[in-house]
Design a protein around this motif. Sequence first.
Motif, PDB file in Angstrom:
ATOM      1  N   LYS A 144       0.824  -1.235  -0.133  1.00  0.00           N
ATOM      2  CA  LYS A 144       0.239   0.140  -0.057  1.00  0.00           C
ATOM      3  C   LYS A 144       0.917   1.206   0.036  1.00  0.00           C
ATOM      4  O   LYS A 144       0.409   2.147  -0.716  1.00  0.00           O
ATOM      5  CB  LYS A 144      -0.919   0.081   1.191  1.00  0.00           C
ATOM      6  CG  LYS A 144      -2.142  -1.071   0.980  1.00  0.00           C
ATOM      7  CD  LYS A 144      -3.087  -0.448   0.075  1.00  0.00           C
ATOM      8  CE  LYS A 144      -4.384  -0.961  -0.315  1.00  0.00           C
ATOM      9  NZ  LYS A 144      -5.329  -0.792   1.150  1.00  0.00           N
ATOM     10  N   ILE A 145       2.083   1.027   0.755  1.00  0.00           N
ATOM     11  CA  ILE A 145       2.809   2.412   0.803  1.00  0.00           C
ATOM     12  C   ILE A 145       4.307   2.060   0.529  1.00  0.00           C
ATOM     13  O   ILE A 145       4.889   1.112   0.774  1.00  0.00           O
ATOM     14  CB  ILE A 145       2.634   3.061   2.313  1.00  0.00           C
ATOM     15  CG1 ILE A 145       1.301   3.357   2.608  1.00  0.00           C
ATOM     16  CG2 ILE A 145       3.630   4.213   2.421  1.00  0.00           C
ATOM     17  CD1 ILE A 145       1.328   3.818   4.083  1.00  0.00           C
ATOM     18  N   ILE A 146       4.712   3.035  -0.209  1.00  0.00           N
ATOM     19  CA  ILE A 146       6.466   2.807  -0.436  1.00  0.00           C
ATOM     20  C   ILE A 146       6.930   4.052   0.159  1.00  0.00           C
ATOM     21  O   ILE A 146       6.756   5.422  -0.240  1.00  0.00           O
ATOM     22  CB  ILE A 146       6.783   2.974  -1.925  1.00  0.00           C
ATOM     23  CG1 ILE A 146       5.989   1.692  -2.550  1.00  0.00           C
ATOM     24  CG2 ILE A 146       8.095   2.963  -2.259  1.00  0.00           C
ATOM     25  CD1 ILE A 146       6.050   1.763  -4.158  1.00  0.00           C
ATOM     26  N   TRP A 147       7.941   3.908   1.186  1.00  0.00           N
ATOM     27  CA  TRP A 147       8.461   5.050   1.985  1.00  0.00           C
ATOM     28  C   TRP A 147       9.920   5.271   1.302  1.00  0.00           C
ATOM     29  O   TRP A 147      10.515   4.560   1.153  1.00  0.00           O
ATOM     30  CB  TRP A 147       8.698   4.653   3.507  1.00  0.00           C
ATOM     31  CG  TRP A 147       7.341   4.597   4.126  1.00  0.00           C
ATOM     32  CD1 TRP A 147       6.775   3.098   4.275  1.00  0.00           C
ATOM     33  CD2 TRP A 147       6.717   5.478   4.617  1.00  0.00           C
ATOM     34  NE1 TRP A 147       5.439   3.466   4.885  1.00  0.00           N
ATOM     35  CE2 TRP A 147       5.504   4.543   5.186  1.00  0.00           C
ATOM     36  CE3 TRP A 147       6.596   6.745   4.954  1.00  0.00           C
ATOM     37  CZ2 TRP A 147       4.205   5.510   5.865  1.00  0.00           C
ATOM     38  CZ3 TRP A 147       5.834   7.523   5.528  1.00  0.00           C
ATOM     39  CH2 TRP A 147       4.473   6.814   6.139  1.00  0.00           C
ATOM     40  N   VAL A 148       9.952   6.767   1.103  1.00  0.00           N
ATOM     41  CA  VAL A 148      11.361   7.182   0.461  1.00  0.00           C
ATOM     42  C   VAL A 148      11.763   8.255   1.574  1.00  0.00           C
ATOM     43  O   VAL A 148      10.805   9.225   1.818  1.00  0.00           O
ATOM     44  CB  VAL A 148      10.946   7.797  -0.866  1.00  0.00           C
ATOM     45  CG1 VAL A 148      12.410   8.290  -1.539  1.00  0.00           C
ATOM     46  CG2 VAL A 148      10.511   6.704  -1.695  1.00  0.00           C
ATOM     47  N   CYS A 149      12.944   8.335   1.907  1.00  0.00           N
ATOM     48  CA  CYS A 149      13.435   9.302   2.993  1.00  0.00           C
ATOM     49  C   CYS A 149      14.363  10.245   2.399  1.00  0.00           C
ATOM     50  O   CYS A 149      15.628   9.375   1.874  1.00  0.00           O
ATOM     51  CB  CYS A 149      13.928   8.746   4.402  1.00  0.00           C
ATOM     52  SG  CYS A 149      14.331   9.800   5.548  1.00  0.00           S
ATOM     53  N   SER A 150      14.266  11.435   1.867  1.00  0.00           N
ATOM     54  CA  SER A 150      15.184  12.120   1.150  1.00  0.00           C
ATOM     55  C   SER A 150      15.176  13.492   1.378  1.00  0.00           C
ATOM     56  O   SER A 150      14.066  14.020   1.474  1.00  0.00           O
ATOM     57  CB  SER A 150      14.514  11.807  -0.318  1.00  0.00           C
ATOM     58  OG  SER A 150      15.586  12.474  -1.052  1.00  0.00           O
ATOM     59  N   PRO A 151      16.347  14.158   2.154  1.00  0.00           N
ATOM     60  CA  PRO A 151      17.470  13.515   2.117  1.00  0.00           C
ATOM     61  C   PRO A 151      17.216  12.440   3.171  1.00  0.00           C
ATOM     62  O   PRO A 151      16.296  12.228   4.231  1.00  0.00           O
ATOM     63  CB  PRO A 151      18.305  14.723   2.818  1.00  0.00           C
ATOM     64  CG  PRO A 151      17.523  15.772   2.222  1.00  0.00           C
ATOM     65  CD  PRO A 151      16.361  15.538   2.195  1.00  0.00           C
ATOM     66  N   ASN A 152      18.124  11.453   3.057  1.00  0.00           N
ATOM     67  CA  ASN A 152      17.820  10.048   3.968  1.00  0.00           C
ATOM     68  C   ASN A 152      18.542  10.083   5.232  1.00  0.00           C
ATOM     69  O   ASN A 152      19.511  10.877   5.409  1.00  0.00           O
ATOM     70  CB  ASN A 152      18.762   8.877   3.301  1.00  0.00           C
ATOM     71  CG  ASN A 152      18.208   7.517   3.768  1.00  0.00           C
ATOM     72  OD1 ASN A 152      17.173   7.393   4.103  1.00  0.00           O
ATOM     73  ND2 ASN A 152      19.353   6.737   4.006  1.00  0.00           N
ATOM     74  N   ASN A 153      17.744   9.483   6.110  1.00  0.00           N
ATOM     75  CA  ASN A 153      18.435   9.299   7.559  1.00  0.00           C
ATOM     76  C   ASN A 153      18.758   7.789   7.976  1.00  0.00           C
ATOM     77  O   ASN A 153      17.774   6.932   7.639  1.00  0.00           O
ATOM     78  CB  ASN A 153      17.177   9.910   8.510  1.00  0.00           C
ATOM     79  CG  ASN A 153      17.654   9.763  10.024  1.00  0.00           C
ATOM     80  OD1 ASN A 153      18.869   9.435  10.345  1.00  0.00           O
ATOM     81  ND2 ASN A 153      16.806   9.939  10.943  1.00  0.00           N
ATOM     82  N   PRO A 154      19.883   7.409   8.109  1.00  0.00           N
ATOM     83  CA  PRO A 154      21.147   8.203   8.857  1.00  0.00           C
ATOM     84  C   PRO A 154      22.206   8.869   7.775  1.00  0.00           C
ATOM     85  O   PRO A 154      23.078   9.307   8.133  1.00  0.00           O
ATOM     86  CB  PRO A 154      21.552   7.333   9.555  1.00  0.00           C
ATOM     87  CG  PRO A 154      21.492   5.905   8.783  1.00  0.00           C
ATOM     88  CD  PRO A 154      20.240   5.945   8.044  1.00  0.00           C
ATOM     89  N   SER A 155      21.868   8.336   6.383  1.00  0.00           N
ATOM     90  CA  SER A 155      23.057   8.620   5.363  1.00  0.00           C
ATOM     91  C   SER A 155      23.350  10.214   5.148  1.00  0.00           C
ATOM     92  O   SER A 155      24.277  10.750   4.801  1.00  0.00           O
ATOM     93  CB  SER A 155      22.936   7.849   4.459  1.00  0.00           C
ATOM     94  OG  SER A 155      21.805   8.086   3.682  1.00  0.00           O
ATOM     95  N   GLY A 156      22.085  10.930   5.129  1.00  0.00           N
ATOM     96  CA  GLY A 156      22.316  12.355   5.063  1.00  0.00           C
ATOM     97  C   GLY A 156      21.915  12.786   3.567  1.00  0.00           C
ATOM     98  O   GLY A 156      21.899  13.899   3.254  1.00  0.00           O
ATOM     99  N   ASN A 157      22.249  11.916   2.436  1.00  0.00           N
ATOM    100  CA  ASN A 157      22.054  12.490   1.150  1.00  0.00           C
ATOM    101  C   ASN A 157      20.888  12.356   0.585  1.00  0.00           C
ATOM    102  O   ASN A 157      19.746  11.707   0.925  1.00  0.00           O
ATOM    103  CB  ASN A 157      23.033  11.320   0.272  1.00  0.00           C
ATOM    104  CG  ASN A 157      22.292   9.768   0.298  1.00  0.00           C
ATOM    105  OD1 ASN A 157      22.329   9.387   1.541  1.00  0.00           O
ATOM    106  ND2 ASN A 157      22.196   9.291  -0.746  1.00  0.00           N
ATOM    107  N   ILE A 158      20.580  13.372  -0.422  1.00  0.00           N
ATOM    108  CA  ILE A 158      19.448  13.230  -1.204  1.00  0.00           C
ATOM    109  C   ILE A 158      19.333  11.990  -2.127  1.00  0.00           C
ATOM    110  O   ILE A 158      20.359  11.834  -2.648  1.00  0.00           O
ATOM    111  CB  ILE A 158      19.374  14.619  -2.220  1.00  0.00           C
ATOM    112  CG1 ILE A 158      18.077  15.070  -2.435  1.00  0.00           C
ATOM    113  CG2 ILE A 158      20.139  14.682  -3.143  1.00  0.00           C
ATOM    114  CD1 ILE A 158      16.884  15.825  -1.452  1.00  0.00           C
ATOM    115  N   LEU A 159      18.033  11.684  -2.251  1.00  0.00           N
ATOM    116  CA  LEU A 159      17.904  10.747  -3.139  1.00  0.00           C
ATOM    117  C   LEU A 159      17.640  10.871  -4.637  1.00  0.00           C
ATOM    118  O   LEU A 159      16.936  12.173  -5.047  1.00  0.00           O
ATOM    119  CB  LEU A 159      16.945   9.423  -2.888  1.00  0.00           C
ATOM    120  CG  LEU A 159      17.122   8.954  -1.272  1.00  0.00           C
ATOM    121  CD1 LEU A 159      16.095   8.020  -0.830  1.00  0.00           C
ATOM    122  CD2 LEU A 159      18.599   8.340  -1.448  1.00  0.00           C
ATOM    123  N   SER A 160      17.912  10.117  -5.463  1.00  0.00           N
ATOM    124  CA  SER A 160      17.729  10.494  -6.875  1.00  0.00           C
ATOM    125  C   SER A 160      16.094  10.983  -7.406  1.00  0.00           C
ATOM    126  O   SER A 160      15.500  10.308  -7.068  1.00  0.00           O
ATOM    127  CB  SER A 160      17.994   9.659  -7.855  1.00  0.00           C
ATOM    128  OG  SER A 160      17.476   9.516  -9.483  1.00  0.00           O
TER     129      SER A 160
END
Length: 347
Positions: A144-160
Amino acid sequence: MDFTKLIRPHILSLTPYSSARDEYSGKAGIFLDANENPYSSVLGKPFNRYPDPYQSEVKEKLAELKNTKPECIFLGNGSDEPIDLLIKALCEPKEENIVIMPPTYGMYKVCADIQQVNIQQAPLTEDFEIDLDNVFDAVNAATKIIWVCSPNNPSGNILSKASILQIVKAFPDKLVVIDEAYIDFSTEPSFISELENYENIAVLQTFSKAWGMAGLRLGVAYAHPTLIQVLNKIKYPYNINIVTQGLLLEALDKNDEKDRLVAEILSNKLKLEKELSELEGVVKVFPSDSNMILVKFEKAKERFKFLLDKQIIVRDRSNVALCDDCLRITVGTAEENQRLLETLRTF
């Protein structure tokens, strides 16, 4: 998007609680409807009346700042509230699932576990980028849900952004939630601008990081009005208190001050990244688009304990996927960062 298929059937048919302020939302009048104390509060401050359950004044102001519509905004007790409510609204316990991309923010899994919702994992690459093959393998008919963390935690980078949009387009019947808690520290634009193009997007933001208001516990979900209506339907009636609403109205007039704080934090981050990379025992300083830096150390756990003994508290992430021997360091003031570096040099 067919929201009747996305949202749990019993949530669609649920009759929500109707508060006194649902029946009358005006500010003037003799209020004898909500069993409030008519004499103000024991503190002598006007806390005796219930707050606006839908935070209308705040949403009008926030919508203008974010270039969206008030009906696309949900305010929650931190971002954790909309995370919890989205799973509650969409996912049948023990039957349906969410997809997460570890390493990522831990509350997606915790909220799903509490509600007995299944979890599919699509790990990021070793460089903390989205692995589309993993995502496509993880998503199934029960997702039902796809979670995208951007900028990511814990790595800190923005995802494409291209990868995120590929997921959004590939799964028009799934909700893709982009958690942008750290977006103010990035040069990339928010996905809020894509809400009009894709009905299956929800965006989470917070006032805890760049705005410096973590103690007030205020998060925001931006989504299609139909989904926002569902969140309002199942939230606690008065989830944002009157003091927080008042302070947020003040804060929204200080966007320039927020930008000044962000600029100072980013300046401190650049210096900290450089000096960390030159320290003995540092294996890698990962690129960051946030106010945190993930650092791979030799003897990471020993260094973590050493810092803790000196009352310098960082986060040990070495038990998290792809983060072996890594500590996550929040960018502090120039003085705090210098003390951290000096202490690490004495390890």
